[in-house]
Design a protein around this motif. Sequence first.
Motif, PDB file in Angstrom:
ATOM      1  N   UNK A 169      34.087  41.795  49.372  1.00 29.96           N
ATOM      2  CA  UNK A 169      34.390  41.455  50.608  1.00 29.96           C
ATOM      3  C   UNK A 169      35.564  42.017  51.255  1.00 29.96           C
ATOM      4  N   UNK A 170      36.616  41.971  50.357  1.00 28.93           N
ATOM      5  CA  UNK A 170      38.008  42.434  50.746  1.00 28.93           C
ATOM      6  C   UNK A 170      38.158  43.913  50.108  1.00 28.93           C
ATOM      7  N   UNK A 171      37.459  44.439  49.401  1.00 27.69           N
ATOM      8  CA  UNK A 171      37.516  45.889  48.951  1.00 27.69           C
ATOM      9  C   UNK A 171      38.599  46.006  48.020  1.00 27.69           C
ATOM     10  N   UNK A 172      39.009  45.105  47.062  1.00 24.00           N
ATOM     11  CA  UNK A 172      40.139  45.406  46.215  1.00 24.00           C
ATOM     12  C   UNK A 172      39.997  44.524  44.946  1.00 24.00           C
ATOM     13  N   UNK A 173      40.510  44.839  43.925  1.00 23.43           N
ATOM     14  CA  UNK A 173      40.494  43.751  42.682  1.00 23.43           C
ATOM     15  C   UNK A 173      41.105  42.624  43.190  1.00 23.43           C
TER      16      UNK A 173
END
Length: 69
Positions: A25-29
Motif C-alpha cells: 500500500x505504501x510501496x516500501x518495506x
Amino acid sequence: MAGKEPVFAHGAPVGYVTSADYGFTIGTAIAYAWLPPAPAVASQRLEIEYVGERLAPPSSPRSRCTTRG
C-alpha cells in the motif's frame, strides 16, 4: 529482516524488531518493533542492526497507511 533484530537509540539497545515485510500500500518495506512506552524513545533517532550493519530508517509512532476509501 526476519524479526528479533535489535533496535538502538543513542547506541544503547532499547527494543527489537517483531516483524518485517513489504508494504504494498505504501510501496516500501515496513519493520514493526517492540519499544518501551517511554515518550523519550519516540523522539529519538533509532537504528536497527541487520546483518552486522546499523540502519537508520525513518520511524513513525503512527500508521503510514489509512483504511479510508
